[in-house]
Write a protein that holds these residues in place. Structure first.
Motif, PDB file in Angstrom:
ATOM      1  N   LYS A  73       0.839  -1.202   0.000  1.00 11.59           N
ATOM      2  CA  LYS A  73       0.000   0.000   0.000  1.00 11.59           C
ATOM      3  C   LYS A  73       0.871   1.249   0.000  1.00 11.59           C
ATOM      4  O   LYS A  73       0.666   2.190  -0.769  1.00 11.59           O
ATOM      5  CB  LYS A  73      -0.872   0.037   1.270  1.00 11.59           C
ATOM      6  CG  LYS A  73      -1.942  -0.999   1.324  1.00 11.59           C
ATOM      7  CD  LYS A  73      -3.119  -0.594   0.511  1.00 11.59           C
ATOM      8  CE  LYS A  73      -3.975  -1.812   0.301  1.00 11.59           C
ATOM      9  NZ  LYS A  73      -4.640  -1.805  -0.971  1.00 11.59           N
ATOM     10  N   ARG A  76       2.975   1.853  -3.251  1.00 13.05           N
ATOM     11  CA  ARG A  76       2.178   2.298  -4.374  1.00 13.05           C
ATOM     12  C   ARG A  76       1.804   3.761  -4.216  1.00 13.05           C
ATOM     13  O   ARG A  76       1.763   4.510  -5.170  1.00 13.05           O
ATOM     14  CB  ARG A  76       0.917   1.449  -4.498  1.00 13.05           C
ATOM     15  CG  ARG A  76       0.281   1.597  -5.851  1.00 13.05           C
ATOM     16  CD  ARG A  76      -1.038   0.935  -5.871  1.00 13.05           C
ATOM     17  NE  ARG A  76      -1.772   1.251  -4.660  1.00 13.05           N
ATOM     18  CZ  ARG A  76      -2.767   0.529  -4.189  1.00 13.05           C
ATOM     19  NH1 ARG A  76      -3.121  -0.540  -4.823  1.00 13.05           N
ATOM     20  NH2 ARG A  76      -3.396   0.875  -3.092  1.00 13.05           N
TER      21      ARG A  76
ATOM     22  N   ASN B 113      -9.541  -0.101  -4.574  1.00 16.32           N
ATOM     23  CA  ASN B 113      -8.531  -0.615  -5.498  1.00 16.32           C
ATOM     24  C   ASN B 113      -7.899  -1.869  -4.929  1.00 16.32           C
ATOM     25  O   ASN B 113      -7.930  -2.125  -3.738  1.00 16.32           O
ATOM     26  CB  ASN B 113      -7.467   0.442  -5.773  1.00 16.32           C
ATOM     27  CG  ASN B 113      -7.129   1.217  -4.541  1.00 16.32           C
ATOM     28  OD1 ASN B 113      -7.266   0.703  -3.437  1.00 16.32           O
ATOM     29  ND2 ASN B 113      -6.713   2.441  -4.701  1.00 16.32           N
ATOM     30  N   ASN B 114      -7.293  -2.667  -5.831  1.00 15.88           N
ATOM     31  CA  ASN B 114      -6.662  -3.911  -5.419  1.00 15.88           C
ATOM     32  C   ASN B 114      -5.193  -3.664  -5.125  1.00 15.88           C
ATOM     33  O   ASN B 114      -4.593  -2.713  -5.608  1.00 15.88           O
ATOM     34  CB  ASN B 114      -6.787  -4.946  -6.532  1.00 15.88           C
ATOM     35  CG  ASN B 114      -8.221  -5.161  -6.918  1.00 15.88           C
ATOM     36  OD1 ASN B 114      -9.062  -5.402  -6.062  1.00 15.88           O
ATOM     37  ND2 ASN B 114      -8.513  -5.023  -8.195  1.00 15.88           N
ATOM     38  N   ALA B 115      -4.620  -4.577  -4.334  1.00 21.85           N
ATOM     39  CA  ALA B 115      -3.217  -4.436  -3.994  1.00 21.85           C
ATOM     40  C   ALA B 115      -2.324  -4.815  -5.167  1.00 21.85           C
ATOM     41  O   ALA B 115      -1.223  -4.316  -5.287  1.00 21.85           O
ATOM     42  CB  ALA B 115      -2.878  -5.295  -2.786  1.00 21.85           C
ATOM     43  N   PHE B 116      -2.810  -5.693  -6.034  1.00 19.23           N
ATOM     44  CA  PHE B 116      -1.944  -6.219  -7.077  1.00 19.23           C
ATOM     45  C   PHE B 116      -2.392  -5.707  -8.441  1.00 19.23           C
ATOM     46  O   PHE B 116      -3.575  -5.577  -8.721  1.00 19.23           O
ATOM     47  CB  PHE B 116      -1.973  -7.744  -7.074  1.00 19.23           C
ATOM     48  CG  PHE B 116      -1.719  -8.304  -5.723  1.00 19.23           C
ATOM     49  CD1 PHE B 116      -0.464  -8.204  -5.143  1.00 19.23           C
ATOM     50  CD2 PHE B 116      -2.738  -8.901  -5.001  1.00 19.23           C
ATOM     51  CE1 PHE B 116      -0.229  -8.699  -3.880  1.00 19.23           C
ATOM     52  CE2 PHE B 116      -2.511  -9.393  -3.742  1.00 19.23           C
ATOM     53  CZ  PHE B 116      -1.256  -9.291  -3.180  1.00 19.23           C
ATOM     54  N   ILE B 248      -6.285  -5.682   2.039  1.00 22.41           N
ATOM     55  CA  ILE B 248      -5.910  -5.755   0.624  1.00 22.41           C
ATOM     56  C   ILE B 248      -6.704  -4.763  -0.202  1.00 22.41           C
ATOM     57  O   ILE B 248      -6.169  -4.099  -1.078  1.00 22.41           O
ATOM     58  CB  ILE B 248      -6.132  -7.195   0.113  1.00 22.41           C
ATOM     59  CG1 ILE B 248      -5.072  -8.093   0.725  1.00 22.41           C
ATOM     60  CG2 ILE B 248      -6.014  -7.258  -1.392  1.00 22.41           C
ATOM     61  CD1 ILE B 248      -5.167  -9.502   0.275  1.00 22.41           C
ATOM     62  N   ASN B 249      -8.019  -4.622   0.096  1.00 23.31           N
ATOM     63  CA  ASN B 249      -8.865  -3.753  -0.714  1.00 23.31           C
ATOM     64  C   ASN B 249      -8.986  -2.342  -0.153  1.00 23.31           C
ATOM     65  O   ASN B 249      -9.898  -1.617  -0.521  1.00 23.31           O
ATOM     66  CB  ASN B 249     -10.270  -4.350  -0.846  1.00 23.31           C
ATOM     67  CG  ASN B 249     -10.262  -5.605  -1.664  1.00 23.31           C
ATOM     68  OD1 ASN B 249      -9.489  -5.707  -2.601  1.00 23.31           O
ATOM     69  ND2 ASN B 249     -11.096  -6.545  -1.309  1.00 23.31           N
TER      70      ASN B 249
END
Lengths: 80, 250, 120
Positions: A73, A76, B113-116, B248-249
């Motif tokens: 997180k 990014r 959003n997604n982590a990947f 994650i989300n």
């Protein structure tokens, strides 16, 4: 068996020093996972199989992945 | 290192010296802590848990023979968690619930959003497809056999959460149904309370064992212990999966 | 060797707690502070379990090979307490990390002396 457990304790203390003193965040998170894994082995030697299971699943597995998700997180956010 | 670091090192060393004094079994410091490995269990409360004679009904316990002992679990750790100190366990899973709710509150339930950025490789996806049902089954096995072998609700719930973590690692668009998770979690918590209240109604104390214990060491034994452990497993699995999904989300 | 026998587990776990405390006191990065709290957590759990160990004891489970309650079992009570403490520990760490994520979104830094409102 005794010598093995002393070596594991020594390795655990070295891992803890590494986790605190490393500059790189990923290295220190992996060291934390290593500490939990060794602690699980030590608890098995101390005749606590229930606790060893929990520590291996949660300490080494879930905690490490939660830390790494946090890192993802934050990195990014850096790139944006 | 700066001055503040040296000061912290000094303070930590002083504190360590004091703590080491407290745990030294060779000197008489009034704390009654024995040397490592030389604990006398007959001086501790645990001897009553091991002999299953908290109510002063001293009997010999034999695996696969004794019928209707005080607490029917062959695993002593389970009999403490789900029977003798079940009220503590109720408090612990409440703390777990509050931590999970606090995490959802802080991060927000946006699913933005997604982590990947992309799916994992083909090999990982096929591997997860094979591993996921096996891990789920292993979790259920660990939960159901909690009163016979090492394991139980906490470990099995964590294994189930790990299986769901694998799904998240393989597919970037994988989503959990949060409403379903909430319903499962509330169902488990409320059933735990209802079992406690039934014990209060039939035997006069909260969370007491109101079912027959059966023969120690068989699968259908130990009264309410397996039921309580299954509920704990559902609750821990749902909460840890919810924590992973929220992180994650986020 | 007798000294090691007595102090290896208890001393090792106390040293682990102290290393974690040192990390909490001196590190500047928020994630490093949470990692140090995790180290302290592991140390406390290991200390509690080692306080219940008995030399030559058996794991506290009745099985076909250890069938009666007269055998020399280790203390099951610290194990039961530590079992729940580990699960609570991971939830607390996750809560702390979610707060760290929010702090990073608001301040764009992880160093505690650059965060507004925490400057000494």
């Amino acid at each position: 068996m005794m010598i093995l457990s002393y070596l594991l304790i020594l390795l655990m203390i070295i891992g803890a020093l590494a986790a605190v003193l490393f500059e790189n965040l990923l290295n220190s998170i992996i060291s934390l996972g290593l500490i939990s894994l060794i602690a699980a082995a030590l608890m098995f030697i101390l005749k606590a199989p229930d606790v060893a299971m929990t520590e291996a699943i949660i300490g080494a597995g879930l905690t490490t992945s939660i830390f790494i998700f946090t890192l993802i997180k934050i990195n990014r956010g850096d790139s944006q | 290192m700066r001055f503040r670091d040296y000061l912290s090192l000094f303070l930590v060393i002083i504190l360590g010296f004091i703590i080491f004094q407290a745990f030294d079994g060779t000197i008489d410091n009034g704390l009654n802590i024995k040397q490592f490995g030389e604990v006398n269990l007959s001086e501790r409360t645990s001897i009553h848990y091991i002999n299953k004679d908290v109510n002063n009904e001293s009997t010999q316990i034999i695996y696969n023979e004794s019928k209707n002992p005080e607490s029917g679990s062959a695993n002593y750790v389970t009999s403490i968690i789900a029977n003798y100190r079940a009220l503590d366990t109720l408090g612990e899973i409440t703390v777990l619930f509050i931590a999970a709710a606090g995490l959802a509150f802080v991060l927000g339930d946006h699913n933005k959003n997604n982590a990947f950025a992309s799916d994992a490789s083909f090999i990982v996806k096929i591997g997860v497809k094979i591993l996921f049902p096996l891990l789920f089954l292993l979790g259920i096995y660990i939960i159901i056999h909690g009163h016979l072998t090492p394991g139980g609700g906490f470990q099995g719930g964590a294994v189930i959460a790990t299986a769901i973590l694998l799904k998240f690692l393989a597919y970037k668009d994988y989503k959990l149904n949060h409403t379903g998770l909430t319903i499962l979690e509330s169902f488990a918590g409320i059933s735990f309370l209802i079992i406690g209240l039934i014990g209060l109604y039939t035997d006069g104390s909260f969370l007491t064992n109101f079912l027959a214990n059966g023969t120690i060491g068989t699968l259908f034994s130990a009264g309410v212990i397996p039921i309580i452990y299954i509920l704990i497993g559902i609750k821990v699995g749902a909460e840890l999966s919810g924590i992973i999904s929220n992180l994650i989300n986020a | 060797m007798a000294f090691l026998n007595q102090w290896a587990y208890i001393g090792g776990s106390i040293i682990l707690i102290l290393i974690g405390l040192f990390g909490v006191l001196t590190r500047r990065n928020l994630i490093k502070i949470v990692v140090s709290i995790g180290i302290m957590d592991t140390g406390v759990n290991l200390l509690l379990v080692s306080l219940g160990y008995i030399n030559g004891g058996l794991a506290p489970i009745l099985t076909a090979t250890n069938p009666t309650n007269n055998l020399n079992f280790v203390d099951p009570l610290p194990q039961a307490l530590v079992l729940t403490a580990i699960v609570i520990g991971v939830a607390i760490l996750a809560l702390a990390l979610s707060i760290v994520i929010k702090i990073y979104e608001n301040n764009n830094t992880l160093q505690i002396d650059e965060i507004r409102g925490l400057k000494l």
